[in-house]
Motif scaffolding. Structure first.
Motif, PDB file in Angstrom:
ATOM      1  N   ALA A 293      11.737 110.774  50.507  1.00 39.97           N
ATOM      2  CA  ALA A 293      12.630 111.514  51.406  1.00 39.97           C
ATOM      3  C   ALA A 293      13.750 112.169  50.609  1.00 39.97           C
ATOM      4  O   ALA A 293      14.258 113.224  50.968  1.00 39.97           O
ATOM      5  CB  ALA A 293      13.224 110.568  52.446  1.00 39.97           C
ATOM      6  N   ALA A 294      14.143 111.512  49.532  1.00 41.81           N
ATOM      7  CA  ALA A 294      15.256 112.015  48.726  1.00 41.81           C
ATOM      8  C   ALA A 294      15.131 111.432  47.326  1.00 41.81           C
ATOM      9  O   ALA A 294      14.534 110.373  47.143  1.00 41.81           O
ATOM     10  CB  ALA A 294      16.590 111.585  49.342  1.00 41.81           C
ATOM     11  N   THR A 295      15.692 112.121  46.358  1.00 43.27           N
ATOM     12  CA  THR A 295      15.816 111.537  45.020  1.00 43.27           C
ATOM     13  C   THR A 295      17.261 111.684  44.562  1.00 43.27           C
ATOM     14  O   THR A 295      18.022 112.498  45.091  1.00 43.27           O
ATOM     15  CB  THR A 295      14.913 112.223  43.962  1.00 43.27           C
ATOM     16  N   ALA A 296      17.624 110.873  43.578  1.00 41.66           N
ATOM     17  CA  ALA A 296      18.858 111.103  42.829  1.00 41.66           C
ATOM     18  C   ALA A 296      18.451 111.982  41.653  1.00 41.66           C
ATOM     19  O   ALA A 296      17.362 111.827  41.106  1.00 41.66           O
ATOM     20  CB  ALA A 296      19.434 109.787  42.351  1.00 41.66           C
ATOM     21  N   ARG A 297      19.315 112.930  41.287  1.00 40.71           N
ATOM     22  CA  ARG A 297      18.936 113.865  40.211  1.00 40.71           C
ATOM     23  C   ARG A 297      20.087 114.050  39.243  1.00 40.71           C
ATOM     24  O   ARG A 297      21.186 114.431  39.631  1.00 40.71           O
ATOM     25  CB  ARG A 297      18.559 115.219  40.825  1.00 40.71           C
ATOM     26  N   ALA A 298      19.813 113.769  37.981  1.00 40.30           N
ATOM     27  CA  ALA A 298      20.774 114.079  36.920  1.00 40.30           C
ATOM     28  C   ALA A 298      20.227 115.289  36.172  1.00 40.30           C
ATOM     29  O   ALA A 298      19.056 115.312  35.809  1.00 40.30           O
ATOM     30  CB  ALA A 298      20.915 112.890  35.974  1.00 40.30           C
ATOM     31  N   SER A 299      21.052 116.300  35.978  1.00 37.95           N
ATOM     32  CA  SER A 299      20.571 117.510  35.300  1.00 37.95           C
ATOM     33  C   SER A 299      21.548 117.891  34.200  1.00 37.95           C
ATOM     34  O   SER A 299      22.761 117.841  34.373  1.00 37.95           O
ATOM     35  CB  SER A 299      20.394 118.639  36.314  1.00 37.95           C
ATOM     36  N   LEU A 300      20.984 118.256  33.045  1.00 36.72           N
ATOM     37  CA  LEU A 300      21.757 118.402  31.812  1.00 36.72           C
ATOM     38  C   LEU A 300      22.162 119.846  31.530  1.00 36.72           C
ATOM     39  O   LEU A 300      21.493 120.784  31.959  1.00 36.72           O
ATOM     40  CB  LEU A 300      20.936 117.887  30.630  1.00 36.72           C
ATOM     41  N   ALA A 301      23.238 119.963  30.765  1.00 38.30           N
ATOM     42  CA  ALA A 301      23.677 121.270  30.284  1.00 38.30           C
ATOM     43  C   ALA A 301      24.042 121.125  28.812  1.00 38.30           C
ATOM     44  O   ALA A 301      24.064 120.023  28.261  1.00 38.30           O
ATOM     45  CB  ALA A 301      24.875 121.763  31.078  1.00 38.30           C
ATOM     46  N   LEU A 302      24.397 122.249  28.209  1.00 38.62           N
ATOM     47  CA  LEU A 302      24.623 122.245  26.762  1.00 38.62           C
ATOM     48  C   LEU A 302      25.809 121.384  26.353  1.00 38.62           C
ATOM     49  O   LEU A 302      25.878 120.924  25.213  1.00 38.62           O
ATOM     50  CB  LEU A 302      24.798 123.688  26.251  1.00 38.62           C
ATOM     51  N   TYR A 303      26.771 121.129  27.295  1.00 43.94           N
ATOM     52  CA  TYR A 303      27.962 120.358  26.936  1.00 43.94           C
ATOM     53  C   TYR A 303      27.807 118.863  27.191  1.00 43.94           C
ATOM     54  O   TYR A 303      28.741 118.099  26.945  1.00 43.94           O
ATOM     55  CB  TYR A 303      29.199 120.872  27.689  1.00 43.94           C
ATOM     56  N   ASN A 304      26.677 118.419  27.723  1.00 42.91           N
ATOM     57  CA  ASN A 304      26.500 116.976  27.950  1.00 42.91           C
ATOM     58  C   ASN A 304      26.234 116.262  26.625  1.00 42.91           C
ATOM     59  O   ASN A 304      25.679 116.839  25.696  1.00 42.91           O
ATOM     60  CB  ASN A 304      25.356 116.714  28.933  1.00 42.91           C
TER      61      ASN A 304
END
Ligand code: PMP
Length: 407
Positions: free
Chosen positions: A376-387
């Protein structure tokens, strides 16, 4: 490019200095929107402080400056995605508006009852709903390419779906929910062998992968500025000139005309004919600056950094018992979707927020994909160049806290 130095890069993003609930900010919701470097913020401010005027109309200095800077940004976009000419770059509000433009100006006039538009199971709502709207209006049908449990497109199914009555393939480059990088170059070639044009939704690709629209041979390529370190309210539709020239505008107004009488209107040349009304001038200038910023660091270095962080994060999350990663494509961008036995994704996100960790929870505007995956739902971590690894460590520690709290 100078060597990739994460501390220098982090110091260029003022918001990363913020503390949230007493903790350093670990911003891991970059697939929703990215933070902005000081250079972009300064460019927007400089425009309003020194050059603000409407574009294309004035013959006075300020208007000429604003026009110059706005059009210079178009040149930057052209170079950034290697379009053949600047006339192929249309400024829009974002990916959503770009897709709606193609739906109304390109697809709709070409659709008859029984025709088909082909998308994939991975699509964001903004690459589903515009097609449903024009299918309803024309009697055409929406067809969907299936995916595997890992979240990869079933390319063997594609050939059978590329039927003679298919009028367009519209496909995401990178899944915003799973991170899957689709083999778009191969799929564009496949579609073209059947004479079918292709739109690529590049919202999640442009900040992370080097894009060359000529090598890809995409007919249309859409993206949003705000996910690529630029401001909100500005985006790009790239289209091949020969195709754009055959299209009628779907919005009328100022700037998109060359001559108007009450009887009829002659439209302006490309790209202006698709930019009705006063554009987002400051936004376009900010986007141009963001692309300069990305260019100076280099997409290759950015990809390498994000891939290495993705590996680190995948290992860290895989080590947490009771956590299941959703989407295990071999070719993935920096996005980690997961569910936990202990708690609902929204609770996960709320607990993490208390530790200064910002992630997204929910269906990520991909409800049909959620249904296919049976969640039904997920938790989502998404990265960028500054992480950096500290962000991932904060995420992992926060997830252990979730387990403790919901035991
Ligand atoms: N497509 C994808 C793959 C996306 O991730 C998004 C934004 N989440 C969009 C389209 C829509 O972009 P925007 O809201 O900037 O128009």
């Amino acid at each position: 490019c100078p060597p990739f130095d994460i501390d220098t890069i982090r110091s260029q993003f003022p918001i990363l200095q913020r503390r949230i609930h007493g903790h350093p900010l670990a911003y891991l919701d970059n697939a929703a929107t990215s933070q902005k470097p000081r250079a972009v913020i300064d460019a927007i401010q400089k425009y309003y402080l020194q050059h603000n005027a409407n574009v294309h109309r004035g013959v006075y200095q300020l208007s000429e400056e604003a026009t110059h800077d706005y059009e210079a940004s178009r040149d930057k976009v052209q170079r950034f995605i290697n379009a053949r000419e600047r006339a192929e770059i249309i400024f829009v509000r974002g990916t959503t508006e770009a897709i709606n433009l193609v739906a109304h100006s390109f697809a709709k006039p070409r659709l008859n009852p029984g025709d088909e538009i082909l998308i994939s199971t991975l699509e964001h709502h903004s690459n589903i709903v515009p097609w449903q709207i024009i299918c309803q209006q024309t009697g055409a049908q929406l067809r969907v390419i299936p995916i595997s449990d890992a979240g990869e497109i079933d390319t063997t199914a594609v050939d059978t779906l590329l039927k003679p009555n298919c009028r367009l393939l519209s496909l995401t480059h990178v899944s915003n929910t799973l991170g899957t990088i689709n083999p778009i170059q191969q799929m564009i070639r496949q579609a073209h062998q059947h004479g079918i044009p292709v739109l690529i939704d590049g919202a999640q690709a442009v900040p992370h992968l080097q894009i060359d629209v000529q090598t890809l041979d995409a007919d249309f390529y859409a993206f949003s500025g705000h996910k690529a370190y630029g401001p909100t309210g500005i985006g790009v539709l790239y289209g091949k000139r020969e195709i754009l020239e055959q299209m009628q505008p779907y919005q009328g107004g100022g700037d998109m005309i060359s001559e108007v009488t009450f009887e009829q209107t002659e439209y302006n040349e490309l790209p202006y004919r698709f930019e009705a009304g006063t554009p987002n001038i400051a936004g376009a200038i900010g986007l141009g600056c963001a692309l300069d910023y990305l260019d100076a660091i280099g997409l290759q270095q950015i990809s390498r950094h994000e891939q290495s962080l993705l590996d680190y994060a995948t290992q860290a999350l895989s080590a947490i018992r009771g956590l299941r990663l959703i989407g295990t494509a071999r070719n993935k961008a920096g996005i980690l979707s997961f569910v936990m036995d202990a708690a609902h994704a929204h609770d996960v996100s709320t607990v993490l927020d208390q530790a200064g960790v910002a992630i997204r929870a929910g269906h990520h505007c991909t409800m049909p994909l959620m249904a296919r995956l049976g969640v039904a739902a997920t938790a989502r971590a998404s990265l960028a160049l500054y992480n950096n690894r500290t962000d991932i460590d904060a995420l992992a520690a926060g997830l252990q806290e979730v387990k403790r709290m919901f035991k």
